[in-house]
Design an enzyme around this catalytic site. Sequence first.
Site, PDB file in Angstrom:
ATOM      1  N   GLY A  11       0.805  -1.214   0.000  1.00 35.66           N
ATOM      2  CA  GLY A  11       0.000   0.000   0.000  1.00 35.66           C
ATOM      3  C   GLY A  11       0.838   1.264   0.000  1.00 35.66           C
ATOM      4  N   GLU A 171     -18.428  17.494   3.221  1.00 36.12           N
ATOM      5  CA  GLU A 171     -17.614  18.278   2.290  1.00 36.12           C
ATOM      6  C   GLU A 171     -18.162  18.179   0.875  1.00 36.12           C
ATOM      7  OE1 GLU A 171     -13.559  17.770   4.963  1.00 36.12           O
ATOM      8  OE2 GLU A 171     -13.853  16.538   3.174  1.00 36.12           O
ATOM      9  N   ASP A 300      -6.254   1.991   7.887  1.00 40.29           N
ATOM     10  CA  ASP A 300      -7.659   1.574   7.847  1.00 40.29           C
ATOM     11  C   ASP A 300      -7.840   0.074   8.041  1.00 40.29           C
ATOM     12  OD1 ASP A 300      -8.416   4.165   7.350  1.00 40.29           O
ATOM     13  OD2 ASP A 300      -8.487   3.937   5.181  1.00 40.29           O
TER      14      ASP A 300
END
Length: 417
Positions: A11, A171, A300
């Site tokens: 990642g 947002e 995460d």
Amino acid sequence: MSDQKHVIIIGGGFGGISAAKELRNSGMKVTIIDKNNHHLFQPLLYQVATAALSPGDIAVPIRAMFGKFSNIQVILGEVTNINKREHALELKDGRTFEFDSLVVAPGAQYNYFGNDHWADNAPGLKSISDALEVRERILLSLEEAEQIDDPKLREPFLTYVIIGGGPTGVEMAGAIAEIAKRNMMRDYQNFSKNESRIFLVEAGPQILNGFPKSLAEKARQSLEDMGVSVLLNTPVTEISENQVTFKEGSIETPNIIWAAGVAASPLMNSLGEPQDRTGRVMVNKDLSISDHPDIFVIGDAAHLEEKEGEPLPGLAPVAMQEGRYVGKLIRQQTPVDEREPFHYVDKGTMATIGRAKAVADVKGWKVSGFVAWIIWSVIHIFYLIGFRNRIKVFVEWMWYYFSFKRGVRLITNRFSK
């Protein structure tokens, strides 16, 4: 046979990049594997989706970040299986790699809570391609509305539904409101800004869950003032083509955006470790997994409880601090019994609502409005990788602030609806 230790990082997100930076010139061989060739600044992805920024403003090729470090190799590929006992992993194309230490930081994906078919009609925002699809849906919808004379028939094309009242949803709703109510309407002649409808749908009792209630309420009021209808306690029951259904009605629109929750990468299943309900792996206090002190899970993908039984949130600052911590452990080859537990330093949470509007909770200091927006802007520019990106985003924001014009309004792929 070389005695050089081999560290693999899965990642190229905030956690993986932070770990790799700690291992530069470490004397260890470091391999970064990612299915994308770039590091993406996800907090600003919604601005690509709403035509404020270009993809290149918030993404940097991973090779460009580490090209001058001879001990770091970057591989474009997708890891599909991790064999923790053999200290090996397998890529989608069949290639295999062995490692001495492993950092698993594959990020997350959107969680449709068992309704994966909803994804076709309600894209999320996790990648540049997601953002471009959302952007083109919005622009195509405006083009279609321009060509319909009957106000009732064009209503769905001027309607926007954002599902999920977290920071991304808030947002996104604020940005769309600015597009629909001000920025782009000057370019269209067949309808007015008053025909636009924006809905922010949240299943819970407040938006920005995790923020102080007073700030969440200020954010809700700001959105309402901008023309957004905030629907609280309104879980979605079905999403079909051009329609969102709730328990007490439905909304017709092709503009449906999912921002309601995330789940860990399916790759985590291959570790065979205990996971929480969203697929995150339960990790030790040093972010390693049980019986394998050289395999770390961060960002995460990790479930670590620090206080009151609540896991650390899936935020960029958490992943970055975890990446630096793990990188140092590996570089120093710290024995298990000498490892200090990871401790997250919470520097605050914030969310922007629109032009000169934001909310921030910084170590108990609650602020909203223009001051919060300045804080949000400075921090986000600071965390952007690369001097060129920082300057370009700053210029774009200043141009938009004074001109009210968004620049990137191109339709290229014509995504089907």
